[in-house]
Scaffold this motif. Structure first.
Motif, PDB file in Angstrom:
ATOM      1  N   PHE A   1      40.558  32.906  18.948  1.00  0.00           N
ATOM      2  CA  PHE A   1      39.559  32.384  18.023  1.00  0.00           C
ATOM      3  C   PHE A   1      40.286  31.716  16.876  1.00  0.00           C
ATOM      4  N   ASP A   2      40.108  30.430  16.750  1.00  0.00           N
ATOM      5  CA  ASP A   2      40.840  29.689  15.736  1.00  0.00           C
ATOM      6  C   ASP A   2      39.909  28.717  15.015  1.00  0.00           C
ATOM      7  N   PRO A   3      39.063  29.254  14.109  1.00  0.00           N
ATOM      8  CA  PRO A   3      38.182  28.341  13.386  1.00  0.00           C
ATOM      9  C   PRO A   3      38.992  27.539  12.360  1.00  0.00           C
TER      10      PRO A   3
ATOM     11  N   ILE B   1      28.706  26.991  16.134  1.00  0.00           N
ATOM     12  CA  ILE B   1      28.736  25.536  16.165  1.00  0.00           C
ATOM     13  C   ILE B   1      29.867  25.073  17.078  1.00  0.00           C
ATOM     14  N   GLU B   2      29.840  23.807  17.448  1.00  0.00           N
ATOM     15  CA  GLU B   2      30.829  23.283  18.402  1.00  0.00           C
ATOM     16  C   GLU B   2      32.270  23.569  17.960  1.00  0.00           C
ATOM     17  N   GLN B   3      32.584  23.279  16.713  1.00  0.00           N
ATOM     18  CA  GLN B   3      33.912  23.589  16.177  1.00  0.00           C
ATOM     19  C   GLN B   3      33.743  24.667  15.106  1.00  0.00           C
ATOM     20  N   PRO B   4      33.975  25.940  15.476  1.00  0.00           N
ATOM     21  CA  PRO B   4      33.803  27.019  14.495  1.00  0.00           C
ATOM     22  C   PRO B   4      34.643  26.763  13.242  1.00  0.00           C
ATOM     23  N   ARG B   5      34.104  27.203  12.096  1.00  0.00           N
ATOM     24  CA  ARG B   5      34.854  27.004  10.860  1.00  0.00           C
ATOM     25  C   ARG B   5      34.524  28.080   9.834  1.00  0.00           C
ATOM     26  N   ILE B   6      35.477  28.267   8.953  1.00  0.00           N
ATOM     27  CA  ILE B   6      35.289  29.081   7.763  1.00  0.00           C
ATOM     28  C   ILE B   6      35.196  28.100   6.610  1.00  0.00           C
TER      29      ILE B   6
END
Length: 193
Positions: free
Chosen positions: A35-37, A54-59
């Motif tokens: 897992f690499d948001p 979402i398509e590109q996970p993010r913090i």
């Protein structure tokens, strides 16, 4: 500033590599699958959040974090906190009472983030007048007009020092050492976040 899909991200001013710290936090939390948001700085109404569906996970980090004097321990705590959201999902703690931060969330955070109380203390000492805790929605809102308030506060801070015949310290209001000392009275970051 960098634009992506009609969203403007800020370029970081950190003195550390945010992406290395993000990978470190994911490892600390112990995700069972890769897992690499992305970590982005984005002017949103909350202090920080994680988006995994979402398509590109993010913090997302609020621009308040985007300062050169941010203690690395603060961002470590925030990243651990956000990664724990993926490890411990919201659940019903009592009939009809759904919690994004159930008791096991706070227990895991205390175990994995030993400087959590000091990090929260630093944030409140540095930005307390710009933040609003929302118990019902389990989040911290950044008040509207935060930029102007921050700039006005800085001018007042500088004036106080100059009126006392002392040169104001560079940029920061609070040191990490101040936060560590004051956090001794607040053992739980749960009481602050």
């Amino acid at each position: 500033m960098k634009k992506a899909h009609n969203v403007t991200y800020e370029l970081p001013f950190f003195s550390f590599d945010i992406h290395e710290l993000n990978q470190w936090a994911a490892t600390v939390v112990g995700h069972s699958e890769p897992f690499d948001p992305h970590v982005v700085i984005l002017d949103r109404p909350t202090l920080a959040s994680i988006w995994t569906t979402i398509e590109q996970p993010r913090i997302e980090l609020h621009p308040l974090f985007n300062i050169s004097w941010l203690p690395v321990e603060v961002i470590q705590h925030i990243l651990i906190h956000e990664h724990i959201h993926r490890a411990i999902r919201p659940r019903e703690v009592e009939p009809g009472n759904m919690k994004a931060h159930p008791p096991e969330f706070w227990e895991m955070e205390r175990r994995l983030s030993p400087h959590g109380s000091a990090a929260c203390c630093w944030m409140y000492l540095e930005w307390g007048d710009l933040l609003k805790r929302d118990e019902e929605n389990e989040c911290i809102w950044v008040k509207r007009g935060w930029k102007k308030s921050r700039n006005d506060r800085r001018k007042f801070f500088e004036k106080l020092h100059r009126d006392a015949g002392v040169e104001p310290p560079p940029e920061r209001f609070t040191t990490w050492e101040d936060a560590l000392a004051r956090s001794e009275t607040h053992r739980s970051s749960e009481s602050l976040m």
